[in-house]
Write a protein that holds these residues in place. Structure first.
Motif, PDB file in Angstrom:
ATOM      1  N   THR A 112     -54.947  -1.169 -24.739  1.00  0.00           N
ATOM      2  CA  THR A 112     -54.678  -0.003 -23.908  1.00  0.00           C
ATOM      3  C   THR A 112     -55.166  -0.234 -22.484  1.00  0.00           C
ATOM      4  O   THR A 112     -56.327  -0.596 -22.274  1.00  0.00           O
ATOM      5  N   LYS A 113     -54.282  -0.033 -21.518  1.00  0.00           N
ATOM      6  CA  LYS A 113     -54.623  -0.192 -20.110  1.00  0.00           C
ATOM      7  C   LYS A 113     -54.454   1.139 -19.387  1.00  0.00           C
ATOM      8  O   LYS A 113     -53.709   2.016 -19.815  1.00  0.00           O
ATOM      9  N   ILE A 114     -55.157   1.269 -18.265  1.00  0.00           N
ATOM     10  CA  ILE A 114     -55.125   2.497 -17.471  1.00  0.00           C
ATOM     11  C   ILE A 114     -54.607   2.184 -16.075  1.00  0.00           C
ATOM     12  O   ILE A 114     -55.097   1.256 -15.417  1.00  0.00           O
ATOM     13  N   GLU A 115     -53.626   2.952 -15.630  1.00  0.00           N
ATOM     14  CA  GLU A 115     -53.152   2.898 -14.243  1.00  0.00           C
ATOM     15  C   GLU A 115     -53.655   4.160 -13.543  1.00  0.00           C
ATOM     16  O   GLU A 115     -53.169   5.258 -13.793  1.00  0.00           O
ATOM     17  N   TRP A 116     -54.639   4.006 -12.692  1.00  0.00           N
ATOM     18  CA  TRP A 116     -55.356   5.131 -12.076  1.00  0.00           C
ATOM     19  C   TRP A 116     -54.848   5.333 -10.648  1.00  0.00           C
ATOM     20  O   TRP A 116     -55.081   4.502  -9.777  1.00  0.00           O
ATOM     21  N   ASN A 117     -54.147   6.423 -10.417  1.00  0.00           N
ATOM     22  CA  ASN A 117     -53.541   6.682  -9.112  1.00  0.00           C
ATOM     23  C   ASN A 117     -54.190   7.854  -8.382  1.00  0.00           C
ATOM     24  O   ASN A 117     -53.561   8.461  -7.504  1.00  0.00           O
ATOM     25  N   LEU A 148     -51.828   4.184 -20.040  1.00  0.00           N
ATOM     26  CA  LEU A 148     -52.138   5.546 -19.630  1.00  0.00           C
ATOM     27  C   LEU A 148     -52.044   5.588 -18.108  1.00  0.00           C
ATOM     28  O   LEU A 148     -52.840   4.953 -17.418  1.00  0.00           O
ATOM     29  N   LYS A 149     -51.075   6.334 -17.591  1.00  0.00           N
ATOM     30  CA  LYS A 149     -50.849   6.431 -16.151  1.00  0.00           C
ATOM     31  C   LYS A 149     -51.356   7.795 -15.676  1.00  0.00           C
ATOM     32  O   LYS A 149     -50.902   8.834 -16.142  1.00  0.00           O
ATOM     33  N   SER A 160     -54.799  18.946  -9.570  1.00  0.00           N
ATOM     34  CA  SER A 160     -54.746  18.853 -11.018  1.00  0.00           C
ATOM     35  C   SER A 160     -54.223  17.469 -11.402  1.00  0.00           C
ATOM     36  O   SER A 160     -54.118  16.580 -10.542  1.00  0.00           O
ATOM     37  N   PHE A 161     -53.850  17.295 -12.674  1.00  0.00           N
ATOM     38  CA  PHE A 161     -53.598  15.945 -13.161  1.00  0.00           C
ATOM     39  C   PHE A 161     -52.418  15.900 -14.120  1.00  0.00           C
ATOM     40  O   PHE A 161     -52.081  16.873 -14.789  1.00  0.00           O
ATOM     41  N   ARG A 162     -51.854  14.704 -14.186  1.00  0.00           N
ATOM     42  CA  ARG A 162     -50.759  14.404 -15.108  1.00  0.00           C
ATOM     43  C   ARG A 162     -51.033  13.021 -15.699  1.00  0.00           C
ATOM     44  O   ARG A 162     -51.167  12.040 -14.956  1.00  0.00           O
TER      45      ARG A 162
END
Length: 223
Positions: A112-117, A148-149, A160-162
């Motif tokens: 599992t990788k995270i793309e944090w924007n 997980l983006k 807020s967040f998506r």
């Protein structure tokens, strides 16, 4: 529990069986303990091997098991402290850079990788906690791993967040989706308390959180 959470809990329809503040605290503690049992148990097993076996290969295996499990336990403790704990006094702010580090330490692995924007800004405590809990829910939709983006919705302190989850065999847990949208239908246990707590956090922030499929992904959004 703060007055904010008491107020949020009271907004849940009376027909739904909701835990009182003491029960909610106990359920969250059970959830944290559940997350820690596996790595702590592995540390104990490694120590027993060190005590019982003189073989160098066994001792090397035990030491590596202890190191890996200690790192996992530490990452989970740090994440849980931020996602479920007080994380400072009432009204405190949390650096989203710290939230990113906690999320990567707990949720990111070989699968599992995270793309944090998100920008590195200070956020009101409950909004940062809401984000981390949304990520936990999103991770549950990709049991075989994936991406997980994390994207912002709006900006500033009201941002807020998506969270978009994509991966092989992505799924929508309908029990969690229902918990987030309409509240609990059954008695809440230690497995269900995390999405229920996420719902309370969203209410405390004046938001509604949802989980829904979107094409070949699943989106957890707070609006």
């Amino acid at each position: 529990m703060s007055e904010t959470f008491q107020s949020a809990a009271s907004e849940t329809p009376a027909a739904f069986p909701v835990p009182d503040t003491l029960e909610l605290a106990a359920l969250l503690c059970s959830r944290v303990c559940h997350d820690l049992i596996s790595p702590v148990g592995a540390i104990v097993n490694g120590l027993e091997v060190l005590d019982d076996s003189p073989k160098p290969e066994d001792r090397d295996f035990a030491l590596e098991l202890i190191r890996k499990s200690a790192r996992t336990a530490s990452a989970r403790l740090q994440f849980c402290r931020l996602a479920f704990g007080a994380a400072g006094s009432a009204g405190a702010q949390i650096d989203l850079g710290d939230a990113q580090n906690m999320a990567r330490g707990h949720l990111e692995d070989d699968k599992t990788k995270i793309e944090w924007n998100l920008p590195r800004v200070l956020m009101p405590k409950n909004r940062a906690k809401l984000l981390l809990n949304m990520m936990v829910i999103a991770q549950q939709t990709i049991p075989r791993g994936g991406l997980l983006k994390v994207d912002p919705v709006g900006e500033g302190e009201t941002m807020s967040f998506r969270v978009t989850a994509s991966g092989l065999n992505v799924r929508t847990p309908h029990n969690i989706a229902d918990m987030l949208s309409i509240g609990p239908k059954n008695a809440i246990d230690a497995h269900a308390v995390q999405p229920y707590y996420t719902r309370l956090l969203a209410q405390a922030c004046g938001l509604q959180v949802s989980l829904a499929p979107e094409g070949d992904t699943v989106v957890v959004a707070a609006l």
